[in-house]
Design a protein around this motif. Structure first.
Motif, PDB file in Angstrom:
ATOM      1  N   PRO A  11       0.830  -1.213   0.000  1.00  0.00           N
ATOM      2  CA  PRO A  11       0.000   0.000   0.000  1.00  0.00           C
ATOM      3  C   PRO A  11       0.865   1.264   0.000  1.00  0.00           C
ATOM      4  CG  PRO A  11      -0.489  -1.400   1.911  1.00  0.00           C
ATOM      5  CD  PRO A  11       0.660  -2.020   1.182  1.00  0.00           C
ATOM      6  N   VAL A  12       0.480   2.243  -0.794  1.00  0.00           N
ATOM      7  CA  VAL A  12       1.137   3.540  -0.810  1.00  0.00           C
ATOM      8  C   VAL A  12       0.164   4.514  -0.171  1.00  0.00           C
ATOM      9  CG1 VAL A  12       2.158   5.338  -2.229  1.00  0.00           C
ATOM     10  CG2 VAL A  12       2.460   2.939  -2.847  1.00  0.00           C
ATOM     11  N   GLU A  13       0.444   4.915   1.051  1.00  0.00           N
ATOM     12  CA  GLU A  13      -0.510   5.702   1.820  1.00  0.00           C
ATOM     13  C   GLU A  13      -0.181   7.182   1.865  1.00  0.00           C
ATOM     14  OE1 GLU A  13      -0.652   3.857   5.623  1.00  0.00           O
ATOM     15  OE2 GLU A  13      -1.266   1.922   4.815  1.00  0.00           O
ATOM     16  N   GLN A  14       0.970   7.598   1.376  1.00  0.00           N
ATOM     17  CA  GLN A  14       1.380   8.983   1.531  1.00  0.00           C
ATOM     18  C   GLN A  14       1.040   9.872   0.338  1.00  0.00           C
ATOM     19  OE1 GLN A  14       2.593  10.384   4.286  1.00  0.00           O
ATOM     20  NE2 GLN A  14       2.425   8.462   5.357  1.00  0.00           N
ATOM     21  N   LEU A  15       0.647   9.304  -0.803  1.00  0.00           N
ATOM     22  CA  LEU A  15       0.284  10.141  -1.943  1.00  0.00           C
ATOM     23  C   LEU A  15      -1.120  10.697  -1.741  1.00  0.00           C
ATOM     24  CD1 LEU A  15       1.569   8.114  -5.028  1.00  0.00           C
ATOM     25  CD2 LEU A  15       2.542  10.191  -4.063  1.00  0.00           C
ATOM     26  N   PRO A  16      -1.403  11.899  -2.259  1.00  0.00           N
ATOM     27  CA  PRO A  16      -2.753  12.450  -2.136  1.00  0.00           C
ATOM     28  C   PRO A  16      -3.734  11.649  -2.983  1.00  0.00           C
ATOM     29  CG  PRO A  16      -1.424  13.820  -3.569  1.00  0.00           C
ATOM     30  CD  PRO A  16      -0.497  12.781  -2.995  1.00  0.00           C
ATOM     31  N   ALA A  27      -5.851  19.931  -8.272  1.00  0.00           N
ATOM     32  CA  ALA A  27      -4.501  20.252  -7.791  1.00  0.00           C
ATOM     33  C   ALA A  27      -4.262  19.568  -6.455  1.00  0.00           C
ATOM     34  CB  ALA A  27      -4.362  21.757  -7.628  1.00  0.00           C
ATOM     35  N   CYS A  28      -3.028  19.164  -6.212  1.00  0.00           N
ATOM     36  CA  CYS A  28      -2.639  18.539  -4.947  1.00  0.00           C
ATOM     37  C   CYS A  28      -1.711  19.512  -4.228  1.00  0.00           C
ATOM     38  CB  CYS A  28      -1.950  17.208  -5.199  1.00  0.00           C
ATOM     39  SG  CYS A  28      -3.007  15.997  -5.994  1.00  0.00           S
ATOM     40  N   ASP A  29      -2.265  20.320  -3.338  1.00  0.00           N
ATOM     41  CA  ASP A  29      -1.483  21.325  -2.633  1.00  0.00           C
ATOM     42  C   ASP A  29      -0.318  20.686  -1.884  1.00  0.00           C
ATOM     43  OD1 ASP A  29      -3.164  23.336  -3.499  1.00  0.00           O
ATOM     44  OD2 ASP A  29      -4.474  23.172  -1.739  1.00  0.00           O
ATOM     45  N   GLY A  30       0.848  21.309  -1.990  1.00  0.00           N
ATOM     46  CA  GLY A  30       2.020  20.836  -1.282  1.00  0.00           C
ATOM     47  C   GLY A  30       2.792  19.746  -2.006  1.00  0.00           C
ATOM     48  N   TRP A  31       2.346  19.342  -3.207  1.00  0.00           N
ATOM     49  CA  TRP A  31       3.005  18.286  -3.975  1.00  0.00           C
ATOM     50  C   TRP A  31       3.568  18.870  -5.260  1.00  0.00           C
ATOM     51  CZ3 TRP A  31       3.590  13.225  -2.465  1.00  0.00           C
ATOM     52  CH2 TRP A  31       2.901  12.856  -1.325  1.00  0.00           C
ATOM     53  N   VAL A  42       8.623  12.559  -6.879  1.00  0.00           N
ATOM     54  CA  VAL A  42       7.319  13.077  -6.500  1.00  0.00           C
ATOM     55  C   VAL A  42       7.512  13.588  -5.078  1.00  0.00           C
ATOM     56  CG1 VAL A  42       4.886  12.562  -6.139  1.00  0.00           C
ATOM     57  CG2 VAL A  42       6.154  11.380  -7.955  1.00  0.00           C
ATOM     58  N   ASP A  43       7.544  14.914  -4.928  1.00  0.00           N
ATOM     59  CA  ASP A  43       7.899  15.549  -3.660  1.00  0.00           C
ATOM     60  C   ASP A  43       6.650  16.066  -2.966  1.00  0.00           C
ATOM     61  OD1 ASP A  43       9.474  16.588  -1.625  1.00  0.00           O
ATOM     62  OD2 ASP A  43       9.794  18.480  -2.672  1.00  0.00           O
ATOM     63  N   GLY A  44       6.421  15.547  -1.757  1.00  0.00           N
ATOM     64  CA  GLY A  44       5.250  15.954  -0.997  1.00  0.00           C
ATOM     65  C   GLY A  44       5.617  16.831   0.173  1.00  0.00           C
ATOM     66  N   GLY A  46       6.574  18.020   3.876  1.00  0.00           N
ATOM     67  CA  GLY A  46       7.418  17.407   4.907  1.00  0.00           C
ATOM     68  C   GLY A  46       8.402  16.417   4.309  1.00  0.00           C
ATOM     69  N   ASP A  47       8.505  15.252   4.931  1.00  0.00           N
ATOM     70  CA  ASP A  47       9.434  14.223   4.471  1.00  0.00           C
ATOM     71  C   ASP A  47       8.805  13.236   3.503  1.00  0.00           C
ATOM     72  OD1 ASP A  47      11.460  15.279   6.040  1.00  0.00           O
ATOM     73  OD2 ASP A  47      10.970  14.015   7.765  1.00  0.00           O
ATOM     74  N   VAL A  48       7.595  13.497   3.039  1.00  0.00           N
ATOM     75  CA  VAL A  48       6.890  12.572   2.167  1.00  0.00           C
ATOM     76  C   VAL A  48       7.349  12.761   0.730  1.00  0.00           C
ATOM     77  CG1 VAL A  48       4.618  11.884   1.317  1.00  0.00           C
ATOM     78  CG2 VAL A  48       4.894  12.594   3.691  1.00  0.00           C
ATOM     79  N   GLY A  49       7.584  11.660   0.036  1.00  0.00           N
ATOM     80  CA  GLY A  49       7.963  11.731  -1.358  1.00  0.00           C
ATOM     81  C   GLY A  49       8.382  10.382  -1.881  1.00  0.00           C
ATOM     82  N   ILE A  50       8.536  10.299  -3.186  1.00  0.00           N
ATOM     83  CA  ILE A  50       8.948   9.059  -3.834  1.00  0.00           C
ATOM     84  C   ILE A  50      10.035   9.390  -4.846  1.00  0.00           C
ATOM     85  CG2 ILE A  50       8.215   7.158  -5.319  1.00  0.00           C
ATOM     86  CD1 ILE A  50       5.420   7.468  -4.184  1.00  0.00           C
ATOM     87  N   PHE A  51      11.112   8.615  -4.823  1.00  0.00           N
ATOM     88  CA  PHE A  51      12.203   8.721  -5.777  1.00  0.00           C
ATOM     89  C   PHE A  51      11.999   7.623  -6.814  1.00  0.00           C
ATOM     90  CE2 PHE A  51      16.416   7.436  -7.224  1.00  0.00           C
ATOM     91  CZ  PHE A  51      17.008   8.655  -7.519  1.00  0.00           C
ATOM     92  N   ILE A  52      11.988   7.981  -8.090  1.00  0.00           N
ATOM     93  CA  ILE A  52      11.676   7.027  -9.154  1.00  0.00           C
ATOM     94  C   ILE A  52      12.859   6.916 -10.101  1.00  0.00           C
ATOM     95  CG2 ILE A  52      10.077   6.477 -11.028  1.00  0.00           C
ATOM     96  CD1 ILE A  52       8.216   8.607  -9.465  1.00  0.00           C
ATOM     97  N   ASP A  53      13.372   5.688 -10.252  1.00  0.00           N
ATOM     98  CA  ASP A  53      14.458   5.453 -11.207  1.00  0.00           C
ATOM     99  C   ASP A  53      14.000   5.851 -12.600  1.00  0.00           C
ATOM    100  OD1 ASP A  53      16.111   4.440  -9.280  1.00  0.00           O
ATOM    101  OD2 ASP A  53      15.575   2.359  -9.664  1.00  0.00           O
ATOM    102  N   GLY A  54      14.952   6.286 -13.393  1.00  0.00           N
ATOM    103  CA  GLY A  54      14.630   6.733 -14.737  1.00  0.00           C
ATOM    104  C   GLY A  54      15.027   5.737 -15.798  1.00  0.00           C
TER     105      GLY A  54
END
Length: 90
Positions: A11-16, A27-31, A42-44, A46-54
């Motif tokens: 589960p990914v619970e931190q994305l809006p 719009a997703c405020d703060g993202w 994908v920068d949310g 506080g400390d929330v975010g996801i780093f995605i390999d390219g």
């Protein structure tokens, strides 16, 4: 609108929550999406975010440049998180 699909069995619970408002994503405020050639973030708030390999291979260079151009043109992207490789439906 460029779309980034993330596949995760966990589960990914931190994305809006993804919502459509009159056929357009809200719009997703703060993202923000920091789209890059070799990595994207994908920068949310506080400390929330996801780093995605390219890129995994130079064969996808043209498609990656097209996606980056589309992200730049519209100022962002829709990020979908799905739990399988099954087709995503509306």
């Amino acid at each position: 609108m460029p779309t980034l699909s993330l596949v995760s069995a966990d589960p990914v619970e931190q994305l809006p929550a993804f919502e459509l408002n009159g056929g357009a994503p809200s719009a997703c405020d703060g993202w923000q999406l920091l789209a890059g050639f070799t990595v994207s973030v994908v920068d949310g708030p506080g400390d929330v975010g996801i780093f995605i390999d390219g890129m995994a291979s130079p064969d996808g260079t043209a498609a990656r440049f097209a996606w980056l151009s589309a992200v730049d043109h519209v100022g962002g992207a829709v990020v979908l998180v799905v739990d399988s490789h099954e087709p995503v439906h509306d």
